[in-house]
Structure formats: structure tokens, C-alpha cells
Design an enzyme around this catalytic site. Structure first.
Site, PDB file in Angstrom:
ATOM      1  N   GLY A 167       0.810  -1.218   0.000  1.00 35.32           N
ATOM      2  CA  GLY A 167       0.000   0.000   0.000  1.00 35.32           C
ATOM      3  C   GLY A 167       0.845   1.271   0.000  1.00 35.32           C
ATOM      4  CB  ILE A 196       1.870   4.402   4.685  1.00 32.55           C
ATOM      5  CG1 ILE A 196       0.884   5.572   4.527  1.00 32.55           C
ATOM      6  CG2 ILE A 196       2.916   4.737   5.746  1.00 32.55           C
ATOM      7  CD1 ILE A 196      -0.028   5.802   5.729  1.00 32.55           C
ATOM      8  CG  ASP A 236      -0.993  -5.692   0.536  1.00 36.89           C
ATOM      9  OD1 ASP A 236      -2.138  -5.852   0.053  1.00 36.89           O
ATOM     10  OD2 ASP A 236      -0.569  -4.601   0.934  1.00 36.89           O
ATOM     11  CG  ASP A 295      -7.583 -11.587   3.422  1.00 32.75           C
ATOM     12  OD1 ASP A 295      -7.621 -11.250   4.625  1.00 32.75           O
ATOM     13  OD2 ASP A 295      -8.365 -11.164   2.561  1.00 32.75           O
ATOM     14  CB  SER A 313      -5.704   7.174  12.304  1.00 35.64           C
ATOM     15  OG  SER A 313      -6.272   8.335  11.773  1.00 35.64           O
ATOM     16  CE1 TYR A 356      -9.015   3.444   8.789  1.00 35.72           C
ATOM     17  CE2 TYR A 356      -9.306   5.723   9.494  1.00 35.72           C
ATOM     18  CZ  TYR A 356      -8.469   4.680   9.142  1.00 35.72           C
ATOM     19  OH  TYR A 356      -7.115   4.861   9.150  1.00 35.72           O
ATOM     20  CE  LYS A 368      -6.321   2.539  11.266  1.00 35.17           C
ATOM     21  NZ  LYS A 368      -5.427   1.439  10.876  1.00 35.17           N
ATOM     22  N   GLY A 409     -18.917  15.390   9.294  1.00 39.11           N
ATOM     23  CA  GLY A 409     -17.917  14.661  10.077  1.00 39.11           C
ATOM     24  C   GLY A 409     -16.571  15.364  10.153  1.00 39.11           C
TER      25      GLY A 409
HETATM   26  P1  NAD Z   1      -3.419   1.447   1.733  1.00 38.96           P
HETATM   27  O1  NAD Z   1      -4.826   1.022   1.481  1.00 38.96           O
HETATM   28  O2  NAD Z   1      -2.650   2.010   0.606  1.00 38.96           O
HETATM   29  O3  NAD Z   1      -2.582   0.231   2.358  1.00 38.96           O
HETATM   30  C1  NAD Z   1      -3.182  -0.784   3.147  1.00 38.96           C
HETATM   31  C2  NAD Z   1      -2.778  -2.130   2.547  1.00 38.96           C
HETATM   32  O4  NAD Z   1      -3.343  -3.182   3.318  1.00 38.96           O
HETATM   33  C3  NAD Z   1      -3.263  -2.315   1.098  1.00 38.96           C
HETATM   34  O5  NAD Z   1      -2.168  -2.660   0.294  1.00 38.96           O
HETATM   35  C4  NAD Z   1      -4.291  -3.435   1.195  1.00 38.96           C
HETATM   36  O6  NAD Z   1      -4.304  -4.218   0.020  1.00 38.96           O
HETATM   37  C5  NAD Z   1      -3.804  -4.197   2.422  1.00 38.96           C
HETATM   38  N1  NAD Z   1      -4.841  -4.946   3.136  1.00 38.96           N
HETATM   39  C6  NAD Z   1      -6.040  -4.505   3.584  1.00 38.96           C
HETATM   40  N2  NAD Z   1      -6.697  -5.493   4.209  1.00 38.96           N
HETATM   41  C7  NAD Z   1      -5.891  -6.587   4.193  1.00 38.96           C
HETATM   42  C8  NAD Z   1      -6.000  -7.914   4.685  1.00 38.96           C
HETATM   43  N3  NAD Z   1      -7.112  -8.338   5.309  1.00 38.96           N
HETATM   44  N4  NAD Z   1      -4.975  -8.766   4.484  1.00 38.96           N
HETATM   45  C9  NAD Z   1      -3.862  -8.371   3.831  1.00 38.96           C
HETATM   46  N5  NAD Z   1      -3.697  -7.121   3.343  1.00 38.96           N
HETATM   47  C10 NAD Z   1      -4.705  -6.251   3.514  1.00 38.96           C
HETATM   48  O7  NAD Z   1      -3.447   2.471   2.968  1.00 38.96           O
HETATM   49  P2  NAD Z   1      -2.288   3.387   3.557  1.00 38.96           P
HETATM   50  O8  NAD Z   1      -2.676   4.792   3.314  1.00 38.96           O
HETATM   51  O9  NAD Z   1      -0.973   2.902   3.129  1.00 38.96           O
HETATM   52  O10 NAD Z   1      -2.512   3.106   5.104  1.00 38.96           O
HETATM   53  C11 NAD Z   1      -1.773   2.119   5.808  1.00 38.96           C
HETATM   54  C12 NAD Z   1      -2.281   2.051   7.228  1.00 38.96           C
HETATM   55  O11 NAD Z   1      -2.184   3.337   7.835  1.00 38.96           O
HETATM   56  C13 NAD Z   1      -3.762   1.651   7.325  1.00 38.96           C
HETATM   57  O12 NAD Z   1      -3.926   0.837   8.470  1.00 38.96           O
HETATM   58  C14 NAD Z   1      -4.457   2.978   7.528  1.00 38.96           C
HETATM   59  O13 NAD Z   1      -5.675   2.839   8.225  1.00 38.96           O
HETATM   60  C15 NAD Z   1      -3.443   3.740   8.353  1.00 38.96           C
HETATM   61  N6  NAD Z   1      -3.563   5.198   8.240  1.00 38.96           N
HETATM   62  C16 NAD Z   1      -3.577   5.779   7.006  1.00 38.96           C
HETATM   63  C17 NAD Z   1      -3.733   7.163   6.892  1.00 38.96           C
HETATM   64  C18 NAD Z   1      -3.815   7.819   5.542  1.00 38.96           C
HETATM   65  O14 NAD Z   1      -4.352   8.925   5.456  1.00 38.96           O
HETATM   66  N7  NAD Z   1      -3.313   7.233   4.471  1.00 38.96           N
HETATM   67  C19 NAD Z   1      -3.824   7.951   8.052  1.00 38.96           C
HETATM   68  C20 NAD Z   1      -3.788   7.321   9.294  1.00 38.96           C
HETATM   69  C21 NAD Z   1      -3.647   5.933   9.386  1.00 38.96           C
HETATM   70  C1  WQD Z   2      -8.278  17.221   4.482  1.00 33.97           C
HETATM   71  C2  WQD Z   2      -9.029  18.550   4.418  1.00 33.97           C
HETATM   72  C3  WQD Z   2     -11.384  18.325   3.960  1.00 33.97           C
HETATM   73  C4  WQD Z   2     -11.085  16.714  -0.045  1.00 33.97           C
HETATM   74  C5  WQD Z   2      -8.806  11.607   6.529  1.00 33.97           C
HETATM   75  C6  WQD Z   2      -9.425  10.591   7.449  1.00 33.97           C
HETATM   76  C7  WQD Z   2      -8.502  10.320   8.598  1.00 33.97           C
HETATM   77  C8  WQD Z   2      -7.097   9.932   8.120  1.00 33.97           C
HETATM   78  C9  WQD Z   2      -6.590  10.873   7.074  1.00 33.97           C
HETATM   79  C10 WQD Z   2      -6.816   7.579   8.083  1.00 33.97           C
HETATM   80  C11 WQD Z   2     -10.395  18.500   5.105  1.00 33.97           C
HETATM   81  C12 WQD Z   2     -10.685  19.045   2.834  1.00 33.97           C
HETATM   82  C13 WQD Z   2     -10.773  17.219   1.202  1.00 33.97           C
HETATM   83  C14 WQD Z   2     -11.697  17.576  -1.012  1.00 33.97           C
HETATM   84  C15 WQD Z   2     -11.600  19.373   0.584  1.00 33.97           C
HETATM   85  N1  WQD Z   2      -7.085   8.642   7.499  1.00 33.97           N
HETATM   86  N2  WQD Z   2     -11.038  18.533   1.502  1.00 33.97           N
HETATM   87  N3  WQD Z   2     -11.924  18.872  -0.653  1.00 33.97           N
HETATM   88  O1  WQD Z   2     -10.439  14.288   6.506  1.00 33.97           O
HETATM   89  O2  WQD Z   2      -8.347  15.242   7.589  1.00 33.97           O
HETATM   90  O3  WQD Z   2      -8.550  12.810   7.256  1.00 33.97           O
HETATM   91  O4  WQD Z   2      -7.560  11.081   6.056  1.00 33.97           O
HETATM   92  O5  WQD Z   2      -6.693   7.375   9.262  1.00 33.97           O
HETATM   93  O6  WQD Z   2      -9.083   9.311   9.341  1.00 33.97           O
HETATM   94  O7  WQD Z   2     -10.648  11.111   7.946  1.00 33.97           O
HETATM   95  O8  WQD Z   2      -8.200  14.232   5.291  1.00 33.97           O
HETATM   96  O9  WQD Z   2      -7.466  14.654   2.988  1.00 33.97           O
HETATM   97  O10 WQD Z   2      -9.848  13.895   3.393  1.00 33.97           O
HETATM   98  O11 WQD Z   2      -9.172  16.185   4.065  1.00 33.97           O
HETATM   99  O12 WQD Z   2     -11.850  20.551   0.845  1.00 33.97           O
HETATM  100  O13 WQD Z   2     -12.032  17.166  -2.119  1.00 33.97           O
HETATM  101  O14 WQD Z   2      -9.310  18.836   3.029  1.00 33.97           O
HETATM  102  O15 WQD Z   2     -12.635  18.886   4.209  1.00 33.97           O
HETATM  103  O16 WQD Z   2     -10.586  19.742   5.713  1.00 33.97           O
HETATM  104  P1  WQD Z   2      -8.981  14.229   6.710  1.00 33.97           P
HETATM  105  P2  WQD Z   2      -8.669  14.672   3.853  1.00 33.97           P
END
Ligand code: NAD
Ligand code: WQD
Length: 335
Positions: free
Chosen positions: A10, A12, A31, A58, A124, A148, A152, A293
Site C-alpha cells: 500500500g 505508506i 498483502d 489475506d 490515526s 473506520y 483504530k 464529520g
Molecule cells: P493502503 O490502502 O494504501 O494500504 C493498506 C494495505 O493493506 C493495502 O495494500 C491493502 O491491500 C492491504 N490490506 C487490507 N486489508 C488486508 C488484509 N485483510 N490482508 C492483507 N492485506 C490487507 O493504505 P495506507 O494509506 O498505506 O494506510 C496504511 C495504514 O495506515 C492503514 O492501516 C491505515 O488505516 C493507516 N492510516 C492511514 C492514513 C492515511 O491517510 N493514508 C492515516 C492514518 C492511518
Molecule cells: C483534508 C481537508 C477536507 C477533499 C482523513 C481521514 C482520517 C485519516 C486521514 C486515516 C479536510 C478538505 C478534502 C476535497 C476538501 N485517514 N477537503 N476537498 O479528513 O483530515 O482525514 O484522512 O486514518 O481518518 O478522515 O483528510 O485529505 O480527506 O481532508 O476541501 O475534495 O481537506 O474537508 O478539511 P482528513 P482529507
């Protein structure tokens, strides 16, 4: 001595795999490719000139997961695998609870069976809900505003319970703020399915011509320009935070929680302007109603991660924008 990375294909995960390989770690990646492509890992291998072992497994398949632990000498696990779309979690909560909770419980049970008790978990900033004040420290109260976020919160509690039941478990919860950007090579980056929910991939898809304009959600928040403020963090800084966490695990910290953010908030309009300045691309946008939200302002106090792990974010908003654009412009349709 290998590190298991779940969800390593994925967004990150693959950036973290790249940093880990460069630092000399041996990697096993699991993955199910439900939200990623194996191409990300092939590019990581090409960029580093090193290889990793990939299993398209998985986490819900406990027997397959156990066979990975039997085949390798795993010392620690970085657990990214999970579903992460807020909207989707509201529509299909059971899928989120099953995938994220059962997947994590399976992983921990298999780790326990194989006596592997070092874990870094992707939490998160969403667990802070609507913060009462800013910046946010790790001891702030937690709440969930969608399924979601609740996954977490529950996983954090499960992992803390595990540590309390057996102090041999070393667990680090990393609470990410808003990860954006891409590796400077432009070879790996964020590749969301369908229309992006998140701000930065939406902006880059407008810039590349896949989407006509950005909707700015809300202009009446209590912020300097009325648009919502977030703590955006470069994904490479975030990836390096995981190396700091692995080093911390080696000191057997018990259970620890760290915010990974920059400590600086930017409004939506500031991000648009920073992107335009960094890339020379014009981003057409219109004001739209608030997104349900959303909260007004979220940014971290990231000092604990620096004090205890020696990690701090290095890259600023212009590098985040430049690198996000470098990825998108070289890969207009993703991988
Ligand atoms: P992503 O979807 O790109 O990566 C997650 C990966 O997990 C994917 O490759 C998916 O195929 C794999 N996956 C999901 N369910 C699975 C399962 N049951 N078995 C095996 N693989 C599985 O997301 P990301 O943005 O890289 O996020 C990585 C982690 O960080 C996630 O747990 C996400 O919730 C957390 N996180 C992300 C953000 C963000 O904004 N990107 C913010 C805070 C926390
Ligand atoms: C950022 C800002 C929107 C899209 C989300 C998840 C959070 C975490 C990170 C995983 C906000 C604004 C967005 C658009 C906009 N993920 N926006 N127009 O909402 O802070 O966090 O991702 O854990 O759980 O909720 O991130 O990038 O969606 O939004 O104006 O088309 O941009 O309203 O203020 P958010 P985001």
C-alpha cells in the site's frame, strides 16, 4: 532476522519498505492486494536494488499467515494492513470490523504462537475525534466518529490489553496525521481507487486533468481563512518514523504511543496555494458546503516522538506538494 510488513504494497507500506531495505533490513511482505498493486513493491526493489519476499495473503487466512511465520525468522511486525476509507466504513461497517479487527486479532494470535512479540501498529489522528484544544498530545481523550475510526480505537485497546496481559509484548502505536507526498523518485506514490476522498490526491488529479476542479469543503470554520486546518506529513518522513519505532522496540519499551505529524497546520486554501507555487500548476476550485464529520483544526504536538525516538519530520509543505506532483505527473493513471 526479518521484519514482517503487513499491507506493505500500500501507499505508506511501500514507502516504508523502501526505507527499511535501504537501511539494510530483510523484509517479508504480506498483502492481499485489495487496495494496492504488486507493482509498487517491484518498483521498491528496482529503486533500492534489493529484494524482499512477498506473499499475496489475506490476514483473515490464519493458516496461510502462520505458514509465513514458520518459514521465516521474524523478529518484529509493522502492521499497515487494513481498510481505510471513512465513507466506505459508514456504508459497510461489518466489512471494516471483520477486516481490520479480525485481521489484527489473527495476526496477534499467530505472532503469539510463534513467540514474536514486537509490533508497530498504524493508528490515526482520527482517534482524537474533535480535539478540545491544540496542539494534540498523546494523552488527549479519544473518540470515534465513524466505523473506520472505531476500528483504530478498538485495535489500540486490544493491543494495550495484550501488553497488560503479557508484558513481554512490545507495542508501539503510531498515530499518523495526514500523510501526503511521494518518494522523490516519482516511482511510488498514492494511487487511490476511483475518485479520491483525500485532499492531496484530489488536487494532483485536478492538476493532471483527470478531474475538472476541486470542491473546498467549508469556508466558515473558526480558522484564519475559514477553511479547515490539518497537519500534513510527508510520507517519507512518516516511513522513517517506522524505522525509529523499530529501533525503539529493540529497547523493549513495553507499550508506547507516538503522534507522527509535523506540528504545523495548513488550511485547505494554504495547501492549494502551496501546490500552485511548488508546481506552477493552477488548481481551479469552488467553495462547497462542509463535509459531514469534518472538524475545524487538527495538528499534532509531535515532541514526544522526538524526545523518546529521536524522530522528527524534516520535509515541509512545498516538498510534499512537489513530490506528490512528481509522482502524479509521471504516473497520471497510477501504477
Ligand atoms: P493502503 O490502502 O494504501 O494500504 C493498506 C494495505 O493493506 C493495502 O495494500 C491493502 O491491500 C492491504 N490490506 C487490507 N486489508 C488486508 C488484509 N485483510 N490482508 C492483507 N492485506 C490487507 O493504505 P495506507 O494509506 O498505506 O494506510 C496504511 C495504514 O495506515 C492503514 O492501516 C491505515 O488505516 C493507516 N492510516 C492511514 C492514513 C492515511 O491517510 N493514508 C492515516 C492514518 C492511518
Ligand atoms: C483534508 C481537508 C477536507 C477533499 C482523513 C481521514 C482520517 C485519516 C486521514 C486515516 C479536510 C478538505 C478534502 C476535497 C476538501 N485517514 N477537503 N476537498 O479528513 O483530515 O482525514 O484522512 O486514518 O481518518 O478522515 O483528510 O485529505 O480527506 O481532508 O476541501 O475534495 O481537506 O474537508 O478539511 P482528513 P482529507
Amino acid at each position: 532476522m526479518e521484519i514482517l510488513v503487513t499491507g506493505g504494497a500500500g501507499y505508506i507500506g511501500c514507502h516504508t519498505c523502501l526505507e527499511l531495505l535501504q537501511a539494510g533490513y530483510d523484509l517479508v511482505v504480506v498483502d492481499n492486494l485489495s487496495n494496492s498493486k504488486q507493482a509498487s513493491l517491484a518498483r521498491v526493489e528496482r529503486l533500492t536494488g534489493k529484494s524482499l519476499t512477498f506473499y499475496p495473503i489475506d490476514l483473515l487466512d490464519k493458516a496461510a499467515l502462520s505458514s509465513v511465520f514458520a518459514r521465516h525468522t521474524i523478529t518484529a511486525v509493522i502492521h499497515f494492513a487494513g481498510l481505510k476509507s471513512v465513507n466506505e466504513s459508514v456504508a459497510v461497517p461489518l466489512l471494516y470490523y471483520q477486516n481490520n479487527l479480525t485481521g489484527t486479532i489473527n495476526l496477534c494470535q499467530v505472532m503469539q504462537q510463534h513467540n514474536v512479540k514486537n509490533l508497530v501498529f498504524s493508528s490515526s489522528a482520527t482517534v482524537y475525534g474533535e480535539p478540545a484544544s491544540l496542539p494534540i498530545t498523546e494523552d488527549f481523550p479519544r473518540s470515534a466518529v465513524n466505523p473506520y475510526g472505531r476500528t483504530k480505537l478498538i485495535i489500540e485497546d486490544i493491543l494495550m490489553d495484550l501488553h497488560h496481559a503479557d508484558a513481554a509484548w512490545n507495542i508501539i502505536l503510531l498515530r499518523y496525521f495526514n500523510p501526503v507526498g511521494a518518494h522523490t523518485s516519482g516511482q511510488i506514490g498514492e494511487d487511490p481507487n476511483g475518485i479520491p476522498n483525500n485532499l492531496m490526491p484530489f488536487i494532483t488529479q485536478v492538476a493532471v486533468g483527470r478531474l475538472p476542479e476541486l470542491a473546498v469543503f467549508g469556508n466558515d470554520y473558526h480558522t484564519p481563512d475559514g477553511t479547515a486546518v490539518r497537519d500534513y506529513i510527508h510520507v517519507v518522513d512518516l516511513a522513517q518514523g517506522h524505522l525509529a519505532a523499530l529501533a525503539k522496540l529493540a529497547q523493549q519499551p513495553g507499550a508506547a504511543i507516538y503522534n507522527l505529524g509535523t506540528g504545523r497546520g495548513y488550511s485547505v486554501l494554504e495547501v492549494i496555494h502551496a501546490f500552485e507555487q511548488a508546481t506552477g500548476q493552477k488548481i481551479p476550485y469552488r467553495q462547497a458546503p462542509r463535509r459531514p464529520g469534518d472538524v475545524a483544526s487538527v495538528y499534532a504536538d509531535a515532541s514526544k516522538a522526538f524526545q523518546e525516538m529521536g524522530w522528527r519530520a524534516q520535509k515541509g509543505i512545498s516538498e510534499m506538494c512537489r513530490d506528490a506532483w512528481n509522482w502524479q505527473s509521471h504516473n497520471p493513471n497510477g501504477y
